[in-house]
Enzyme design. Structure first.
Site, PDB file in Angstrom:
ATOM      1  CG  ASN A 164      -1.871  -1.138   1.294  1.00 41.76           C
ATOM      2  OD1 ASN A 164      -2.147  -1.791   0.291  1.00 41.76           O
ATOM      3  ND2 ASN A 164      -2.387  -1.391   2.486  1.00 41.76           N
TER       4      ASN A 164
ATOM      5  N   GLY B  67      -3.529   4.471   7.337  1.00 40.00           N
ATOM      6  CA  GLY B  67      -2.211   4.681   7.945  1.00 40.00           C
ATOM      7  C   GLY B  67      -1.088   4.614   6.928  1.00 40.00           C
ATOM      8  CG  ASP B  68      -0.561   1.112   4.918  1.00 40.86           C
ATOM      9  OD1 ASP B  68       0.249   0.982   5.855  1.00 40.86           O
ATOM     10  OD2 ASP B  68      -1.455   0.285   4.658  1.00 40.86           O
ATOM     11  CB  ALA B  69      -2.922   6.938   2.572  1.00 35.34           C
TER      12      ALA B  69
END
Length: 316
Positions: A44, A246-248
């Site tokens: 991601n 959270g990955d973004a």
């Protein structure tokens, strides 16, 4: 200037079920929608970074199966370099994600081929080709050697250990933290690490890690840089699916810091990336740079000039 960013960690197929509410133990509910998408925290992150305009590479493992082919095809279609992905025998990782009507998700993970990452010698990779090395949701023993080598080469490192690793406690993370430039945690993970020896407000951790960031969900995010404590509020949006938010955020922070933005402005930018992502379904529905810049402008922030100095076309 074009930065090249690599991420180490998991790639999965996400089987996402959308329900009105989670079932109680021993009961059943019906999903009103289902999607089969590519996910995995590090994958991601790589997609999100690529969408923001950086050159991205993914380091991980997939199975020699149709799911593995799907993961590689999706990453390549997003401009992510997959030359460092190892294809192994066995099934590609699978995560069952259940999203309720508030957009909150519950997950059950089958690691599958991702387990092979722990047997790889990641120290043989030439990290001099990168300016930033990120690791997500992997145990410290995966992180230490590549981070140490990256540090020796002047490559920045960031680590988001995830909830399972954070529950292992501060002492289990020490060797990895010695080579980490940016530590990324959510509020629950920070609590685990604080309670296990990381100190009040992670003061012990902050003696080792130059920048510690805590994601606070609907309350935004805060960062500790030496004695400096910086906080940025979240943006109010309609929540559809928090998977991959959270990955973004991590990718947005990486991009903003690489662009030379201040810690506060980097938090604002990262919050915007997460805010846009949660209005969409799927872990890899992260925004492109133009979308983030336009969103920030609509919220009264305009970083387009600062980002354009980094070599990105952000204005019409």
């Amino acid at each position: 200037m074009t930065s090249r960013v690599a991420s180490i960690g998991n790639a999965n197929i996400d089987l996402t079920l959308y329900v009105r509410k989670l079932p109680d133990p021993g009961t059943q509910v019906e999903a009103y929608s289902m999607e089969r998408l590519v996910g995995g925290a590090a994958a991601n992150f790589a997609v999100a970074v690529s969408r923001l305009g950086l050159q991205a590479a993914f380091i991980g493992c997939v199975g020699r199966d149709e799911a593995g082919k799907l993961v590689l095809s999706k990453l390549r279609s997003e401009g992510v370099d997959t030359s460092l992905v190892k294809v192994v025998e066995g099934g590609t990782g699978l995560v069952v994600v259940v999203v309720d009507e508030r957009g909150e998700r519950t997950m059950i993970a089958y690691r599958g081929a991702n387990e092979a990452l722990y047997k790889m010698d990641l120290s043989i990779i030439d990290y001099s080709a990168f300016s930033w090395l990120h690791a997500s949701s992997v145990k410290p023993e995966v992180v230490v050697k590549p981070f140490r080598k990256a540090r020796e080469l002047g490559v920045k490192t960031s680590y988001d250990p995830g909830g399972i690793v954070a529950r292992m406690g501060y002492r289990s993370l020490i060797d990895a933290l010695r080579y980490t430039d940016v530590l990324l945690l959510n509020e629950t993970e920070a609590g685990y690490i604080e309670a296990s020896g990381g100190g009040v407000e992670l003061e012990v951790v902050r003696e080792m890690v130059p920048l510690v960031v805590v994601k606070l969900g609907a309350r935004g995010a805060l960062a500790y840089k030496g004695p400096l404590r910086v906080q940025a509020e979240a943006f109010r949006v309609e929540v559809v699916d928090t998977t991959g938010a959270g990955d973004a955020f991590n990718a947005g922070l990486c991009y903003a810091l690489e662009s030379g933005l201040s810690v506060h402005d980097a938090l604002v930018f990262a919050n915007a990336c997460a805010a846009i992502k949660i209005t969409r379904r799927g872990a890899q529905a992260s925004p492109r740079l133009r979308e983030v810049v336009d969103f920030l402008r609509s919220e009264g922030f305009d970083y387009s000039r600062a980002l354009s100095l980094f070599g990105r076309h952000t204005t019409p």
